[in-house]
Design an enzyme around this catalytic site. Structure first.
Site, PDB file in Angstrom:
ATOM      1  N   ASP A  42      23.983  23.504  54.832  1.00 22.57           N
ATOM      2  CA  ASP A  42      24.691  22.663  53.875  1.00 22.57           C
ATOM      3  C   ASP A  42      23.996  22.745  52.528  1.00 22.57           C
ATOM      4  O   ASP A  42      23.373  23.764  52.215  1.00 22.57           O
ATOM      5  CB  ASP A  42      24.727  21.217  54.426  1.00 22.57           C
ATOM      6  CG  ASP A  42      25.908  20.426  53.907  1.00 22.57           C
ATOM      7  OD1 ASP A  42      25.893  20.078  52.714  1.00 22.57           O
ATOM      8  OD2 ASP A  42      26.838  20.144  54.685  1.00 22.57           O
ATOM      9  N   HIS A  77      25.763  16.180  49.241  1.00 26.97           N
ATOM     10  CA  HIS A  77      26.630  16.387  50.407  1.00 26.97           C
ATOM     11  C   HIS A  77      25.826  16.514  51.704  1.00 26.97           C
ATOM     12  O   HIS A  77      26.089  15.835  52.693  1.00 26.97           O
ATOM     13  CB  HIS A  77      27.465  17.649  50.152  1.00 26.97           C
ATOM     14  CG  HIS A  77      28.527  17.907  51.157  1.00 26.97           C
ATOM     15  ND1 HIS A  77      28.312  18.663  52.284  1.00 26.97           N
ATOM     16  CD2 HIS A  77      29.820  17.529  51.200  1.00 26.97           C
ATOM     17  CE1 HIS A  77      29.439  18.737  52.973  1.00 26.97           C
ATOM     18  NE2 HIS A  77      30.366  18.057  52.335  1.00 26.97           N
ATOM     19  N   SER A 136      34.214  16.985  56.373  1.00 24.92           N
ATOM     20  CA  SER A 136      32.757  17.155  56.376  1.00 24.92           C
ATOM     21  C   SER A 136      32.063  15.950  56.978  1.00 24.92           C
ATOM     22  O   SER A 136      30.969  16.062  57.510  1.00 24.92           O
ATOM     23  CB  SER A 136      32.233  17.284  54.955  1.00 24.92           C
ATOM     24  OG  SER A 136      32.619  18.482  54.404  1.00 24.92           O
TER      25      SER A 136
HETATM   26  C1  LIG Z   1      29.007  19.766  59.283  1.00 20.92           C
HETATM   27  O1  LIG Z   1      30.051  20.680  59.055  1.00 20.92           O
HETATM   28  C2  LIG Z   1      31.020  20.216  58.150  1.00 20.92           C
HETATM   29  C3  LIG Z   1      32.126  21.213  57.981  1.00 20.92           C
HETATM   30  O2  LIG Z   1      32.007  22.348  58.693  1.00 20.92           O
HETATM   31  C4  LIG Z   1      30.403  20.031  56.819  1.00 20.92           C
HETATM   32  O3  LIG Z   1      31.348  19.690  55.865  1.00 20.92           O
HETATM   33  C5  LIG Z   1      29.293  19.026  56.942  1.00 20.92           C
HETATM   34  O4  LIG Z   1      28.639  18.980  55.736  1.00 20.92           O
HETATM   35  C6  LIG Z   1      28.319  19.452  58.004  1.00 20.92           C
HETATM   36  N1  LIG Z   1      27.346  18.424  58.280  1.00 20.92           N
HETATM   37  C7  LIG Z   1      26.086  18.626  58.266  1.00 20.92           C
HETATM   38  C8  LIG Z   1      25.237  17.484  58.680  1.00 20.92           C
HETATM   39  O5  LIG Z   1      25.637  19.698  57.949  1.00 20.92           O
END
Ligand SMILES: *[C@@H]1O[C@H](CO)[C@@H](O)[C@H](O)[C@H]1NC(C)=O
Ligand SMILES: *[C@@H]1O[C@H](CO)[C@@H](O)[C@H](O)[C@H]1NC(C)=O
Ligand SMILES: *[C@@H]1O[C@H](CO)[C@@H](O)[C@H](O)[C@H]1NC(C)=O
Ligand SMILES: *[C@@H]1O[C@H](CO)[C@@H](O)[C@H](O)[C@H]1NC(C)=O
Ligand SMILES: *[C@@H]1O[C@H](CO)[C@@H](O)[C@H](O)[C@H]1NC(C)=O
Length: 850
Positions: free
Chosen positions: A160, A203, A513
């Site tokens: 991410d 994010h 997400s």
């Molecule tokens: C998990 O995956 C989703 C989409 O594939 C993403 O948007 C989200 O940021 C991810 N969460 C983490 C904790 O990485």
């Protein structure tokens, strides 16, 4: 050179607005198709990574480039999950590179985005930790109250935007002894660091909190999991496939057991390299949980890559009954009504509104739609406007021009309008108001003179009027190649979680997400519980214990929208039965011939006692993406017609440790084939009377059409398909001949939109005089999609710029400008779910002169 993905935003919008007749029918236009990176490709070679065959293939590939005198640069080698490289090579050599036999696949470099659209970040500031409201509806609270599973010693990888590891929710540490973040790396150059610290995006910190945060009353689903944080998405929210592939390889090397993948490109197919990466991870027994995507407003087939991969657990977003939201209080006539802040705006400070007046905005004709100039005095006020009749941008512009301080839109019907999207930037805060609250405010304002608003940065708990409906933005499946997607839903709207400290520590975000990490956390708990026997059962427990959702009329939403419905963490963790098909994939089929479709469902009893179950079939709403007048239907049309289901047995009594199967037969006898319906439903197993046990839902889906019988080209409101001049973006007269200079911005652009997924599109050049014959005397072929997709940029609009050249299939030397003359471009389009029947579109005449 051919351009596959440039932004002509202003031009397209002009086209859209001039043709606009009703707001509800405005489809979203591509907002940022600069996602394709020119002159860079991810190539995979034949053979497996690390094998002598694989290494030989790589060597042969580069030797071939040298032989063909194609200059290149290697930016990255992949030798773990992929046998491949990320290289710089000019786009004009694409076909030549493609023709090298040791190149197994060649993927354009496509930037991925974490939260495509709508980017809904209603971040609040300076909040103390609060509990996650959604946990009450997902079984997570029950897990927390009554089991000991918390993710201890399970390694979860998060690819991410990085994390603020100074946040107390992750122990304010990074890779130190006993720190929960034990692995991590940064692949993006924008922070100049090798560790994945994120203080610019937020994010990754938000999703990591949902998955594994732990700070006072704020707890993620697996609050003691060990984390690997791979930063492959930059401050700008974009991630290059170059880094994403590297991050996936590192997560594998670090021994991650669950990987939550945050990247997604809209319009995905399961053979895209991102999907391949998921398949490879899964082949190494690593579970991959992905968000389905936020393109639900574009209708069917909008699940992103890599979520479309058969082996990912693709999670869509569901609304839950109670939500936090930023808000303002409107006080009028002694009454205070809290009003939700619309979701996507992050930057305009609420504080400017403190003690502002609140007033209706009326036109000179006395209506409150805000479609014409506001006639009353609204200076400095929050202005109440009704939805409908013109775009939100127009309303916002009228309020702004009248000196209003903010826009508050109340709904005309009982649908949700949590998000206000302006088609172009209007610098105005906005609020959304449910219909009933809006009408109450109108009555109060009409009866009382003075109303004021109070705002601060706190959040308020609202009753969500759309509780238990799939979120409107959550991408619809199915996978364009057939399989069921999304697999299930988790709460994704107004999710409260951690943010970088410099962004206020906690706040709200919405999107799939936010839904995916719920399920990734659950997978971590399942791994820790060890109660999952094997990988396939783990996936089946997660999917089949979810709860299908119904609308207010009691009809189940389509499997294409909700998979098996809302995740139930407690049931998944404590389920005794496992159901699956032979290949462990939920069942779908092409129903071209009104026949019957039998399949077997296998079960295993992992409990300690006899399980007595009954079976029932539930029908979902059937859906169609093909509208009347061949205009793509967004949202999809629905029908209550469905298939009928019969069982080889309607009950099951199985002893501890035993297994077996039963036959299900689906019969579609009633569906009108002209309606192009996708029908679906569930086979449910529920505890027989006198017994206890959970309800398990097994989805099926059928395609009751052959798409060779529909026009795959959408004849949309805008007059598409059509040809425009790159400099103007107005549809040109199809019967006239149009001269282009092929300089500056004077190139022909063809705009198309598809109503159904297209497996392949080829574009040929023909003489205008013989338009159905491909140009015979020169290499005529100039573009073919490298993969099956709706559009190479992933959006549902296809725009192809022709540079007037003829493009060779194998050797770069054959690319040259067409001689003077009149030509047409002939598009050969092959939809999926046909027997290879090609459909055509011929452009208006293009004149190349001097
Ligand atoms: C998990 O995956 C989703 C989409 O594939 C993403 O948007 C989200 O940021 C991810 N969460 C983490 C904790 O990485
Ligand atoms: C990739 O591998 C090739 C061949 O082994 C080597 O020459 C090159 O330096 C490597 N490049 C990178 C960026 O690792
Ligand atoms: C879990 O425990 C908390 C605190 O005791 C309680 O408020 C909540 O209702 C419980 N939830 C469930 C699902 O048992
Ligand atoms: C959390 O996990 C660590 C191992 O990473 C373990 O030592 C510790 O006991 C766990 N804490 C709780 C409360 O289970
Ligand atoms: C809004 O009103 C509620 C009571 O109706 C109150 O609890 C809350 O503090 C108020 N919020 C603001 C920002 O004034």
């Amino acid at each position: 050179m051919l351009s596959t993905g440039r932004v002509y935003r202003a031009g397209l919008l002009a086209l859209a607005i001039s043709a606009l007749s009703a707001q509800a029918q405005v489809p979203r236009l591509p907002t940022d198709n600069s996602l394709l990176v020119p002159n860079e490709y991810l190539i995979t070679f034949t053979g497996e990574p690390g094998t002598s065959e694989g290494i030989a293939a790589a060597n042969d590939f580069f030797a071939s480039l040298k032989t063909k005198k194609i200059p290149y640069t290697i930016y990255e080698n992949y030798t773990t999950l992929l046998n491949g490289a990320y290289i710089g090579v000019e786009d004009k050599y694409y076909d030549a590179v493609h023709s090298i036999s040791t190149a197994a696949s060649i993927s354009a470099s496509r930037l991925s985005i974490t939260d495509d659209s709508p980017p809904i970040n209603d971040k609040s500031t300076a909040n103390p930790p609060l509990p996650m409201l959604a946990d009450e509806y997902t079984g997570v609270n029950l897990v927390r109250n009554s089991t000991k599973w918390d993710g201890t010693n399970v390694k979860v990888g998060i690819i991410d935007s990085g994390i603020d590891y100074n946040h107390p929710a992750f122990g304010s540490c990074y890779k130190t002894k006993d720190c929960r973040i034990q692995y991590g790396y940064n692949y993006v150059s924008d922070t100049g660091r090798t560790d994945p610290l994120d203080t610019c995006n937020g994010h990754g910190t938000h999703v990591a909190g949902i998955l594994a945060g732990n700070h006072g009353v704020f707890k993620g689903v697996a609050p003691n999991a060990t984390l690997g944080i791979y930063r492959a998405v930059g401050c700008d929210n974009k991630g290059s496939v170059q880094h994403l592939a590297k991050a996936a390889e590192q997560a594998y090397k670090d021994g991650m057991q669950v990987v939550n993948i945050s990247f997604g490109s809209p319009g995905g197919w399961s053979d895209w390299v991102m999907s391949t990466l998921v398949d490879k991870l899964r082949a190494h027994q690593i579970h991959v949980v992905t968000g389905a995507g936020n393109n639900g407003m574009d209708g069917l087939w909008t699940v992103v890559s890599p979520a479309v991969s058969r082996y990912s657990i693709a999670v869509g977003s569901m609304e839950v009954p109670k939500i936090y939201s930023l808000y303002m209080n409107v006080t009028v006539g002694g009454k205070t009504i809290p009003v939700r802040r619309s979701e996507q705006q992050t930057t305009i400070p609420l504080i400017n509104l403190k003690d502002a007046p609140f007033t209706r905005g009326l036109s000179s004709a006395g209506d409150d739609y805000g479609c014409s100039p506001i006639a009353n005095d609204v200076k400095g006020a929050v202005v109440l406007i009704q939805r409908q009749y013109c775009s939100l941008t127009t309303k916002a512009a009228n309020v702004y021009n009248a000196g209003g301080a903010a826009l508050a839109v109340y709904n005309t019907d009982s649908s949700d309008m949590g998000v206000i999207i302006f088609e172009y930037e209007v610098n105005l805060p906005s609020f959304t108001i449910f219909q009933n609250d809006g009408q109450a405010l109108v009555a109060l304002l009409d009866a009382n003179k003075d109303a004021t608003v109070t705002v601060d940065h706190s959040v308020f708990v609202f009753d969500n009027q759309f509780a238990t409906a799939p979120a409107f933005y959550s991408s619809w499946g199915p996978n364009p190649e057939g399989p069921i997607k999304p697999d299930l839903l988790a709460p994704g709207s107004y999710i409260y979680s951690s943010l970088p400290l410099n962004q206020g520590s906690y706040g709200l975000m919405s999107g799939t997400s936010m839904a995916a990490p719920y399920v990734a956390g659950l997978v971590a708990l399942l791994i820790q519980s060890g109660a999952t026997f094997d990988d396939n059962n783990l996936m089946s427990n997660v999917i089949h214990t979810a709860t299908p959702a119904k609308n207010a009329a009691g009809q189940f939403y389509s499997v294409a929208q909700q998979g098996t419905g809302l995740v139930n963490a407690y049931n998944a963790l404590t389920a005794n039965l496992a159901f699956r098909t032979r290949y462990n994939l939920p069942t779908y089929y092409d129903d071209f011939s009104y026949s019957t479709y039998p399949f077997a469902i296998y079960y295993e009893n992992h409990g300690t006692g006899v399980a007595n179950y009954k079976f029932a079939a539930k029908t979902c709403l059937s859906v169609s993406g093909v509208g009347t007048d061949t205009i793509m239907a967004t949202p999809p049309l629905t029908s209550t017609a469905g298939a009928s289901v019969s069982f080889s047995t309607t009950s099951l009594s199985t002893k501890a440790g035993s297994n077996g199967n039963f036959q299900v037969t689906i019969t579609n006898s009633k569906l009108d084939r002209k309606a192009f319906l996708i029908y679906s439903g569930y086979i449910q197993a529920y505890a027989a009377s006198g017994s206890t046990g959970y309800t398990y839902s097994f989805p099926y889906m059928g395609y009751a059409y052959d798409s060779s019988s529909i026009s795959v080209l959408d004849k949309s409101l805008y007059g598409l398909p059509c040809m425009v001049r790159q400099s103007e973006y107005q549809c040109l007269d199809p019967s006239a001949s149009h001269k282009f200079t092929f300089t500056g911005r004077d190139f022909p652009v063809i705009l198309l939109r598809f109503q159904a997924p297209v497996a392949q599109m080829m574009i040929k050049v023909a003489y205008a005089a013989t338009p159905t014959k491909n140009h015979a005397s020169v290499e005529d072929y100039f573009f073919s999609l490298q993969s099956r997709t709706m559009d190479s940029t992933g959006y549902q609009y296809v725009e192809k710029v022709w540079d007037g050249m003829s493009h060779a299939t194998s050797t770069p030397q054959n690319v040259y400008m067409m001689p003077k003359g009149k030509y047409v471009l002939r598009f050969q389009i092959q939809p999926v779910r046909t027997n290879n029947k090609i459909q055509y579109y011929t452009s208006p005449t293009i004149e190349i002169g001097s």
